[in-house]
Write a protein that holds these residues in place. Structure first.
Motif, PDB file in Angstrom:
ATOM      1  N   GLU A 120       0.763  -1.338  -0.102  1.00 49.50           N
ATOM      2  CA  GLU A 120      -0.101   0.063  -0.064  1.00 49.50           C
ATOM      3  C   GLU A 120       0.833   1.411  -0.192  1.00 49.50           C
ATOM      4  OE1 GLU A 120      -2.727  -0.075   3.098  1.00 49.50           O
ATOM      5  OE2 GLU A 120      -3.401  -2.176   2.747  1.00 49.50           O
ATOM      6  N   ASN A 121       0.596   2.285  -0.922  1.00 49.46           N
ATOM      7  CA  ASN A 121       1.182   3.386  -1.046  1.00 49.46           C
ATOM      8  C   ASN A 121       2.813   3.189  -1.162  1.00 49.46           C
ATOM      9  OD1 ASN A 121      -1.151   5.044  -0.682  1.00 49.46           O
ATOM     10  ND2 ASN A 121      -0.995   4.610   1.572  1.00 49.46           N
ATOM     11  N   GLY A 122       3.168   2.227  -1.652  1.00 48.90           N
ATOM     12  CA  GLY A 122       4.434   1.948  -2.043  1.00 48.90           C
ATOM     13  C   GLY A 122       5.569   1.641  -0.707  1.00 48.90           C
ATOM     14  N   THR A 123       4.804   1.100   0.070  1.00 42.62           N
ATOM     15  CA  THR A 123       5.390   0.936   1.643  1.00 42.62           C
ATOM     16  C   THR A 123       5.271  -0.054   2.083  1.00 42.62           C
ATOM     17  OG1 THR A 123       5.063   3.411   2.230  1.00 42.62           O
ATOM     18  CG2 THR A 123       5.608   1.897   3.871  1.00 42.62           C
ATOM     19  N   VAL A 124       6.630  -0.646   2.528  1.00 44.47           N
ATOM     20  CA  VAL A 124       6.428  -2.193   3.377  1.00 44.47           C
ATOM     21  C   VAL A 124       6.928  -1.752   4.660  1.00 44.47           C
ATOM     22  CG1 VAL A 124       6.752  -3.292   1.279  1.00 44.47           C
ATOM     23  CG2 VAL A 124       8.736  -2.639   2.411  1.00 44.47           C
ATOM     24  N   ASN A 125       6.721  -2.714   5.728  1.00 47.01           N
ATOM     25  CA  ASN A 125       7.192  -2.937   7.071  1.00 47.01           C
ATOM     26  C   ASN A 125       8.326  -3.736   7.063  1.00 47.01           C
ATOM     27  OD1 ASN A 125       7.225  -3.156   9.833  1.00 47.01           O
ATOM     28  ND2 ASN A 125       5.278  -2.801  10.104  1.00 47.01           N
ATOM     29  N   VAL A 126       9.318  -3.428   7.840  1.00 49.12           N
ATOM     30  CA  VAL A 126      10.412  -4.459   7.900  1.00 49.12           C
ATOM     31  C   VAL A 126       9.893  -5.646   8.710  1.00 49.12           C
ATOM     32  CG1 VAL A 126      11.658  -3.490   9.852  1.00 49.12           C
ATOM     33  CG2 VAL A 126      13.088  -4.792   8.282  1.00 49.12           C
ATOM     34  N   LYS A 127       9.183  -5.566   9.487  1.00 47.83           N
ATOM     35  CA  LYS A 127       8.512  -6.775  10.192  1.00 47.83           C
ATOM     36  C   LYS A 127       7.662  -7.680   9.378  1.00 47.83           C
ATOM     37  CE  LYS A 127       8.672  -5.162  14.965  1.00 47.83           C
ATOM     38  NZ  LYS A 127       8.109  -4.846  16.037  1.00 47.83           N
ATOM     39  N   ASN A 150      12.724  -2.613  -3.008  1.00 49.94           N
ATOM     40  CA  ASN A 150      12.559  -1.396  -3.857  1.00 49.94           C
ATOM     41  C   ASN A 150      11.483  -0.476  -3.446  1.00 49.94           C
ATOM     42  OD1 ASN A 150      15.401  -1.647  -5.332  1.00 49.94           O
ATOM     43  ND2 ASN A 150      14.094  -3.174  -6.598  1.00 49.94           N
ATOM     44  N   LYS A 151      11.000  -0.820  -2.223  1.00 49.94           N
ATOM     45  CA  LYS A 151       9.799  -0.004  -1.865  1.00 49.94           C
ATOM     46  C   LYS A 151      10.545   0.893  -0.364  1.00 49.94           C
ATOM     47  CE  LYS A 151       6.866  -2.128  -4.275  1.00 49.94           C
ATOM     48  NZ  LYS A 151       7.662  -3.180  -5.080  1.00 49.94           N
ATOM     49  N   THR A 152       9.622   1.786  -0.027  1.00 56.62           N
ATOM     50  CA  THR A 152       9.940   2.428   1.040  1.00 56.62           C
ATOM     51  C   THR A 152       9.690   1.775   2.199  1.00 56.62           C
ATOM     52  OG1 THR A 152       9.172   4.550   0.195  1.00 56.62           O
ATOM     53  CG2 THR A 152       8.974   4.485   2.739  1.00 56.62           C
ATOM     54  N   VAL A 153      10.846   1.535   3.142  1.00 55.58           N
ATOM     55  CA  VAL A 153      10.703   0.680   4.296  1.00 55.58           C
ATOM     56  C   VAL A 153      10.393   1.517   5.643  1.00 55.58           C
ATOM     57  CG1 VAL A 153      11.984  -1.057   5.687  1.00 55.58           C
ATOM     58  CG2 VAL A 153      12.256  -0.908   2.990  1.00 55.58           C
ATOM     59  N   THR A 154       9.414   1.175   6.276  1.00 57.53           N
ATOM     60  CA  THR A 154       8.981   1.434   7.585  1.00 57.53           C
ATOM     61  C   THR A 154       9.547   0.872   8.561  1.00 57.53           C
ATOM     62  OG1 THR A 154       6.813   0.855   7.501  1.00 57.53           O
ATOM     63  CG2 THR A 154       7.143   2.718   6.503  1.00 57.53           C
ATOM     64  N   VAL A 155      10.133   1.329   9.653  1.00 55.02           N
ATOM     65  CA  VAL A 155      10.647   0.590  10.764  1.00 55.02           C
ATOM     66  C   VAL A 155       9.813   0.874  12.078  1.00 55.02           C
ATOM     67  CG1 VAL A 155      12.638  -0.138  11.987  1.00 55.02           C
ATOM     68  CG2 VAL A 155      12.685   0.509   9.584  1.00 55.02           C
ATOM     69  N   THR A 156       9.098   0.244  12.648  1.00 55.04           N
ATOM     70  CA  THR A 156       8.313   0.615  13.828  1.00 55.04           C
ATOM     71  C   THR A 156       9.213   0.543  15.063  1.00 55.04           C
ATOM     72  OG1 THR A 156       7.535  -1.814  14.162  1.00 55.04           O
ATOM     73  CG2 THR A 156       6.173  -0.316  12.841  1.00 55.04           C
ATOM     74  N   ASN A 157       8.907   1.066  16.220  1.00 55.68           N
ATOM     75  CA  ASN A 157       9.612   1.151  17.406  1.00 55.68           C
ATOM     76  C   ASN A 157      10.023  -0.096  17.843  1.00 55.68           C
ATOM     77  OD1 ASN A 157       9.246   4.078  17.382  1.00 55.68           O
ATOM     78  ND2 ASN A 157       7.776   4.046  18.823  1.00 55.68           N
ATOM     79  N   ILE A 172      17.449   3.809  -1.893  1.00 49.88           N
ATOM     80  CA  ILE A 172      16.561   3.085  -0.755  1.00 49.88           C
ATOM     81  C   ILE A 172      15.823   4.530  -0.023  1.00 49.88           C
ATOM     82  CG2 ILE A 172      18.429   1.314  -0.403  1.00 49.88           C
ATOM     83  CD1 ILE A 172      19.145   3.039   2.149  1.00 49.88           C
ATOM     84  N   LYS A 173      14.889   4.136   0.717  1.00 55.74           N
ATOM     85  CA  LYS A 173      14.112   4.951   1.501  1.00 55.74           C
ATOM     86  C   LYS A 173      13.615   4.423   2.731  1.00 55.74           C
ATOM     87  CE  LYS A 173      10.469   8.526   1.858  1.00 55.74           C
ATOM     88  NZ  LYS A 173       9.405   9.131   1.118  1.00 55.74           N
ATOM     89  N   ILE A 174      14.107   4.621   3.949  1.00 60.39           N
ATOM     90  CA  ILE A 174      13.878   4.066   5.075  1.00 60.39           C
ATOM     91  C   ILE A 174      13.350   4.969   6.114  1.00 60.39           C
ATOM     92  CG2 ILE A 174      16.522   3.849   5.644  1.00 60.39           C
ATOM     93  CD1 ILE A 174      15.931   1.298   7.343  1.00 60.39           C
ATOM     94  N   TYR A 197      19.814   9.625  -4.466  1.00 60.52           N
ATOM     95  CA  TYR A 197      18.526   9.861  -4.590  1.00 60.52           C
ATOM     96  C   TYR A 197      17.675   9.055  -3.415  1.00 60.52           C
ATOM     97  CZ  TYR A 197      20.409  10.975  -9.065  1.00 60.52           C
ATOM     98  OH  TYR A 197      21.234  11.429 -10.093  1.00 60.52           O
ATOM     99  N   SER A 198      18.261   8.893  -2.276  1.00 60.94           N
ATOM    100  CA  SER A 198      17.506   8.126  -1.172  1.00 60.94           C
ATOM    101  C   SER A 198      17.281   9.096   0.200  1.00 60.94           C
ATOM    102  CB  SER A 198      18.691   7.048  -0.563  1.00 60.94           C
ATOM    103  OG  SER A 198      19.037   6.230  -1.801  1.00 60.94           O
ATOM    104  N   GLU A 199      16.720   8.356   1.173  1.00 58.84           N
ATOM    105  CA  GLU A 199      16.117   9.126   2.254  1.00 58.84           C
ATOM    106  C   GLU A 199      16.315   8.091   3.405  1.00 58.84           C
ATOM    107  OE1 GLU A 199      12.754  11.955   4.089  1.00 58.84           O
ATOM    108  OE2 GLU A 199      12.380  10.438   2.451  1.00 58.84           O
ATOM    109  N   ILE A 200      17.185   8.627   4.525  1.00 56.65           N
ATOM    110  CA  ILE A 200      17.042   7.902   5.915  1.00 56.65           C
ATOM    111  C   ILE A 200      16.542   8.980   6.806  1.00 56.65           C
ATOM    112  CG2 ILE A 200      18.509   6.624   7.540  1.00 56.65           C
ATOM    113  CD1 ILE A 200      20.254   5.842   5.216  1.00 56.65           C
TER     114      ILE A 200
END
Length: 326
Positions: A120-127, A150-157, A172-174, A197-200
């Motif tokens: 969803e919205n080009g985003t995955v969760n590392v979990k 090759n998706k935006t990777v979200t990292v929860t607490n 990458i985008k994390i 062209y990345s974001e951390i």
């Protein structure tokens, strides 16, 4: 029969050789007459294939279900267990020759089909790739696979232990949930390869065992490193170029060099700190050219600049900074 015992979730009543099956498409309920009092998988398959979705406690439970068919949707409540943060939705389809089970984007099922992660919205969760974030389990492989998507990777607490360096793609985008609560404990450098062209953003980085580490040993090119925390590393950046923005980060207890070489970039609003030991190895910037260094607070570095001779030193803009005990 054995099938009914193994799959009670599909059975409401079995009486007088009549099976009532709930939860079908559009809430419909159908009845099938069983011959000889037995239920076979082949008899139920056409009807079960009409189900909108199947729910599972974990990825393992989903993979083990032999009655999940192409065209169905599967929902997991967690990766290992419900509410562990790795829950996801999957589309079930036939396996293709090019499919590779990466433990996240794609899972091979027991019946030979595959479950493809709904992104969803080009985003995955590392979990969703198996990371635990318990501070003990090595989550390197999960981060590797998530970044390879090759998706935006979200990292929860949580506290994520990375024993090895990630062999990253260049773009990458994390993004973390909270830089003070989303913690990556590194045993080696974070990323092996150049990023561009990345974001951390919003990640708290620290060393697990030793501080003899350069977080980014390769080129950081036209990228955004923003709103992070870095603690107890020897070096942060080996080389930074071309409109990279390093902004609003907190770099504490740097044992060596903040940035070895930086060109055509922006360093703004950061806190850059070394231990109070007056170590001559602590240098904020070694080689600098065509860079704006503005509104930073820099303290206890043995040197702020070692050399400003790369290119035209007049192109370096140093404005609004605070230098304390440097």
């Amino acid at each position: 029969g054995k099938y009914i015992n193994d799959h009670p979730e599909y059975v409401t009543t079995v009486k007088d050789n009549t099976l009532t099956e709930p939860k079908f498409m559009d809430g419909a309920v159908s009845e099938r007459v069983l011959q000889d009092g037995a239920v076979s998988e082949s008899k139920l398959a056409p009807t079960l294939a009409k189900k909108k979705a199947s729910w599972y406690k974990s990825v393992a439970e989903m993979k083990a279900d032999s009655l999940i068919f192409a065209g169905m949707t599967a929902c997991t409540l967690g990766y290992y267990a419900p509410n562990d943060g790795g829950g996801a939705m999957y589309i079930i389809r036939a396996k293709q020759e090019s499919d590779i089970d990466d433990g996240g984007s794609l899972h091979t099922l027991a019946n030979g089909n595959v479950a493809e992660l709904v992104v969803e919205n080009g985003t995955v969760n590392v979990k969703q790739f198996g990371a635990k974030g318990d501070g003990v389990t090595d989550d390197t492989d999960a981060f590797q696979k998530a970044l390879n998507s090759n998706k935006t990777v979200t990292v929860t607490n949580g506290t994520y232990y990375l024993n090895n360096t990630i062999d990253n793609p260049q773009i990458i985008k994390i993004v973390g949930e909270d830089k003070h609560k989303t913690k990556l404990k590194l045993n080696n450098s974070f990323l092996k390869n150049k990023i561009q062209y990345s974001e951390i953003k919003n990640i708290g980085f620290s060393c697990r065992q030793t501080n003899d580490i350069t977080v980014f040993p390769s080129l950081v090119y036209n990228s955004n490193i923003k709103d992070n925390v870095f603690t107890y590393f020897k070096n942060i950046f080996a080389k930074v170029e071309n409109l990279t923005h390093i902004e609003n980060n907190h770099f504490s207890f740097i044992q060596g060099c903040f940035c070895n070489n930086i060109v055509d970039s922006f360093v703004n609003g950061n806190y850059i700190n070394a231990p109070k030991t007056k170590n001559p190895q602590t240098i904020a910037f070694k080689d600098v050219a065509h860079t704006r260094i503005t509104n930073n607070f820099i303290d206890f570095m043995y040197k702020v600049f070692e050399r400003k001779t790369v290119g035209d030193s007049k192109a370096i803009v140093v404005v609004g900074n605070t230098f304390d005990v440097c």
